[in-house]
Design a protein around this motif. Structure first.
Motif, PDB file in Angstrom:
ATOM      1  N   GLU A 205       1.580  12.888   2.005  1.00 17.57           N
ATOM      2  CA  GLU A 205       0.344  13.172   1.286  1.00 17.57           C
ATOM      3  C   GLU A 205       0.553  12.948  -0.207  1.00 17.57           C
ATOM      4  O   GLU A 205       1.568  13.359  -0.763  1.00 17.57           O
ATOM      5  N   LEU A 206      -0.396  12.277  -0.843  1.00 19.40           N
ATOM      6  CA  LEU A 206      -0.290  12.037  -2.278  1.00 19.40           C
ATOM      7  C   LEU A 206      -1.681  11.932  -2.872  1.00 19.40           C
ATOM      8  O   LEU A 206      -2.650  11.580  -2.185  1.00 19.40           O
ATOM      9  N   THR A 207      -1.781  12.261  -4.166  1.00 19.64           N
ATOM     10  CA  THR A 207      -3.030  12.148  -4.907  1.00 19.64           C
ATOM     11  C   THR A 207      -2.822  11.120  -6.008  1.00 19.64           C
ATOM     12  O   THR A 207      -2.187  11.398  -7.023  1.00 19.64           O
ATOM     13  N   PRO A 208      -3.337   9.895  -5.830  1.00 23.77           N
ATOM     14  CA  PRO A 208      -3.111   8.841  -6.832  1.00 23.77           C
ATOM     15  C   PRO A 208      -3.702   9.221  -8.186  1.00 23.77           C
ATOM     16  O   PRO A 208      -4.787   9.804  -8.279  1.00 23.77           O
ATOM     17  N   ALA A 209      -2.968   8.891  -9.252  1.00 25.91           N
ATOM     18  CA  ALA A 209      -3.430   9.177 -10.612  1.00 25.91           C
ATOM     19  C   ALA A 209      -3.665   7.900 -11.409  1.00 25.91           C
ATOM     20  O   ALA A 209      -4.288   7.941 -12.466  1.00 25.91           O
ATOM     21  N   GLU A 210      -3.165   6.766 -10.898  1.00 27.02           N
ATOM     22  CA  GLU A 210      -3.331   5.508 -11.618  1.00 27.02           C
ATOM     23  C   GLU A 210      -3.240   4.344 -10.645  1.00 27.02           C
ATOM     24  O   GLU A 210      -2.745   4.493  -9.526  1.00 27.02           O
ATOM     25  N   PHE A 211      -3.712   3.197 -11.081  1.00 31.75           N
ATOM     26  CA  PHE A 211      -3.653   2.000 -10.250  1.00 31.75           C
ATOM     27  C   PHE A 211      -2.242   1.413 -10.304  1.00 31.75           C
ATOM     28  O   PHE A 211      -1.522   1.568 -11.285  1.00 31.75           O
ATOM     29  N   PRO A 236      12.253  -0.445   1.049  1.00 31.59           N
ATOM     30  CA  PRO A 236      11.075   0.184   0.461  1.00 31.59           C
ATOM     31  C   PRO A 236       9.783  -0.186   1.191  1.00 31.59           C
ATOM     32  O   PRO A 236       9.592  -1.327   1.604  1.00 31.59           O
ATOM     33  N   VAL A 237       8.917   0.811   1.350  1.00 26.67           N
ATOM     34  CA  VAL A 237       7.552   0.602   1.822  1.00 26.67           C
ATOM     35  C   VAL A 237       6.646   0.937   0.640  1.00 26.67           C
ATOM     36  O   VAL A 237       6.747   2.004   0.047  1.00 26.67           O
ATOM     37  N   TYR A 238       5.772   0.006   0.289  1.00 28.48           N
ATOM     38  CA  TYR A 238       5.020   0.103  -0.960  1.00 28.48           C
ATOM     39  C   TYR A 238       3.576   0.538  -0.730  1.00 28.48           C
ATOM     40  O   TYR A 238       2.990   0.321   0.336  1.00 28.48           O
ATOM     41  N   LEU A 239       3.002   1.110  -1.802  1.00 24.27           N
ATOM     42  CA  LEU A 239       1.582   1.431  -1.855  1.00 24.27           C
ATOM     43  C   LEU A 239       0.949   0.654  -2.998  1.00 24.27           C
ATOM     44  O   LEU A 239       1.465   0.635  -4.110  1.00 24.27           O
ATOM     45  N   SER A 240      -0.168  -0.007  -2.705  1.00 25.37           N
ATOM     46  CA  SER A 240      -0.912  -0.731  -3.722  1.00 25.37           C
ATOM     47  C   SER A 240      -2.284  -0.091  -3.886  1.00 25.37           C
ATOM     48  O   SER A 240      -2.960   0.209  -2.896  1.00 25.37           O
ATOM     49  N   LEU A 241      -2.695   0.131  -5.147  1.00 19.12           N
ATOM     50  CA  LEU A 241      -4.019   0.672  -5.462  1.00 19.12           C
ATOM     51  C   LEU A 241      -4.684  -0.271  -6.460  1.00 19.12           C
ATOM     52  O   LEU A 241      -4.232  -0.387  -7.597  1.00 19.12           O
ATOM     53  N   LYS A 242      -5.750  -0.937  -6.018  1.00 21.23           N
ATOM     54  CA  LYS A 242      -6.409  -1.928  -6.858  1.00 21.23           C
ATOM     55  C   LYS A 242      -7.828  -1.492  -7.188  1.00 21.23           C
ATOM     56  O   LYS A 242      -8.613  -1.161  -6.295  1.00 21.23           O
ATOM     57  N   ASN A 243      -8.156  -1.499  -8.480  1.00 19.97           N
ATOM     58  CA  ASN A 243      -9.497  -1.152  -8.935  1.00 19.97           C
ATOM     59  C   ASN A 243     -10.475  -2.258  -8.522  1.00 19.97           C
ATOM     60  O   ASN A 243     -10.309  -3.412  -8.899  1.00 19.97           O
ATOM     61  N   MET A 244     -11.509  -1.897  -7.762  1.00 26.98           N
ATOM     62  CA  MET A 244     -12.477  -2.892  -7.314  1.00 26.98           C
ATOM     63  C   MET A 244     -13.565  -3.141  -8.359  1.00 26.98           C
ATOM     64  O   MET A 244     -14.397  -4.042  -8.191  1.00 26.98           O
ATOM     65  N   PHE A 291     -11.626   2.761  -0.432  1.00 30.65           N
ATOM     66  CA  PHE A 291     -12.140   4.119  -0.487  1.00 30.65           C
ATOM     67  C   PHE A 291     -12.691   4.426  -1.871  1.00 30.65           C
ATOM     68  O   PHE A 291     -12.080   4.052  -2.879  1.00 30.65           O
ATOM     69  N   PRO A 292     -13.848   5.109  -1.965  1.00 35.31           N
ATOM     70  CA  PRO A 292     -14.283   5.633  -3.254  1.00 35.31           C
ATOM     71  C   PRO A 292     -13.421   6.840  -3.621  1.00 35.31           C
ATOM     72  O   PRO A 292     -13.225   7.734  -2.795  1.00 35.31           O
ATOM     73  N   MET A 293     -12.867   6.849  -4.832  1.00 39.03           N
ATOM     74  CA  MET A 293     -11.963   7.916  -5.248  1.00 39.03           C
ATOM     75  C   MET A 293     -12.536   8.657  -6.449  1.00 39.03           C
ATOM     76  O   MET A 293     -12.891   8.049  -7.461  1.00 39.03           O
ATOM     77  N   GLY A 294     -12.603   9.986  -6.306  1.00 34.36           N
ATOM     78  CA  GLY A 294     -13.249  10.803  -7.311  1.00 34.36           C
ATOM     79  C   GLY A 294     -12.568  10.809  -8.661  1.00 34.36           C
ATOM     80  O   GLY A 294     -13.223  10.964  -9.695  1.00 34.36           O
ATOM     81  N   GLN A 295     -11.247  10.639  -8.703  1.00 32.86           N
ATOM     82  CA  GLN A 295     -10.526  10.677  -9.977  1.00 32.86           C
ATOM     83  C   GLN A 295     -10.700   9.400 -10.785  1.00 32.86           C
ATOM     84  O   GLN A 295     -10.366   9.351 -11.966  1.00 32.86           O
TER      85      GLN A 295
END
Length: 334
Positions: A205-211, A236-244, A291-295
């Motif tokens: 479980e994690l709460t992303p704070a940045e892209f 390593p297994v990576y997570l990518s967070l991209k601003n749409m 996903f829409p993210m509130g932060q």
């Protein structure tokens, strides 16, 4: 009435009001009685399903090639892990930077698992007296191999209808064939060894704070399974967070600013930014989603004018991101 707390990121909540309702940022010790609520940040729960295989060499593995022509039989035990799947679920957690209080005035109203391996057959339950009384491992291995060949011959004879004692019907034939297969499997594992397979589930479980393009989510080892981020024995297994970039850029508008300034008393809600999320390693993408993210996004206000009617106005939020799901006015008289 004492202050109550609604965690809009943890449960679907509905706010309704008639007459006058005031909403303002919450100040501990200064905010008057009312309902205090948090807008949520969007967290991610990742469920990693991994398969674990434990190989145990057979007692007669070194004789496998000589008696059964089974080559390349491993004579050393090993454990092998593999990732079967990764699933991703968004959910809401309270954002301590977005806590507000609804003042209630008179006549107002304002939510790592594993499976057991099947029981292993005991080869000695299927050995005849001659095998059990043999004086050495080499002799036991030789006689066991002969028994395996006899079992195969018996099964072939049954299938061809050439056995001395043929079964009376199909059900009996199936029962006899199944029994022969079980005997062969039990005895053969003395040469081939056994592989016990189980499934284990890990939750991250994690709460992303940045892209990010590639943040190390966890590491995975074929020998150890899921390991810590700093354990270099794992890949390593990576997570990518991209601003749409689905939200328009803010525009400086003096008239709009003045209008918004008059709305400072109202219901605060998130206008979340849509984020593309991907989980992958060097050779495979395990899962992805948007996903829409509130932060990530903006905080806006529903003017209290909406709640100053002689009706009941209801606001329903999405629990995972704090956006408005539904705004209704049921038209009931106070």
């Amino acid at each position: 009435m004492k202050a109550r707390t609604l965690l809009c990121g943890l449960a679907l909540c509905t706010l309704g009001a008639v007459a006058q309702t005031e909403v303002s940022p919450y100040v501990p010790g200064a905010t008057v009685e009312g309902v205090t609520y948090y807008l949520p940040r969007t967290a991610l729960r990742l469920v990693v399903v991994a398969e674990k295989q434990v190989y145990t060499p057979g007692e007669f593995s070194k004789y496998a090639d000589r008696y059964l022509r089974l080559s390349q039989i491993n004579q050393e035990p090993y454990t092998k892990w593999s990732i079967k799947s990764i699933d991703m679920v968004p959910y809401g957690v309270p954002d301590p930077q977005k806590v507000y209080s609804i003042q209630l005035k008179k006549r107002t109203v304002a939510p790592l698992v594993g499976n057991d391996a099947p029981k292993r057959l005991n080869p000695r339950d299927y050995m005849n007296q001659e095998i059990l009384s043999a004086g050495s491992n080499a002799k036991i291995a030789e006689l066991t191999a002969e028994e395996i060949y006899d079992i195969r011959d018996s099964r072939t004879a049954l299938i061809k209808g050439e056995a001395d004692n043929m079964p009376k019907d199909g059900a009996q034939l199936k029962l006899m064939l199944d029994q022969l297969t079980m005997q062969e499997t039990a005895l053969t594992q003395l040469f081939k060894g056994t592989v016990d397979t189980s499934t284990e589930v890990f939750t991250i479980e994690l709460t992303p704070a940045e892209f990010t393009d590639r943040m190390v989510l966890f590491r995975f080892s074929e020998k150890l399974g899921v390991v810590d981020n700093d354990d270099l024995s794992g890949e390593p297994v990576y997570l990518s967070l991209k601003n749409m970039n689905t939200l328009p850029q803010p525009v400086v508008d003096e008239k709009a600013a003045k209008k918004k300034g008059k709305m400072e008393e109202g219901v605060y809600y998130n206008v979340p930014e849509r984020v593309a999320v991907s989980v992958f390693n060097a050779s495979r993408e395990f899962c992805k989603g948007e996903f829409p993210m509130g932060q990530f996004g903006n905080v806006e206000i529903l003017s209290n004018v909406l709640f100053d009617k002689k009706t009941t106005t209801q606001v329903t939020f999405y629990p995972s991101n704090g956006a408005i799901k539904q705004l209704t006015d049921n038209g009931e008289e106070n």
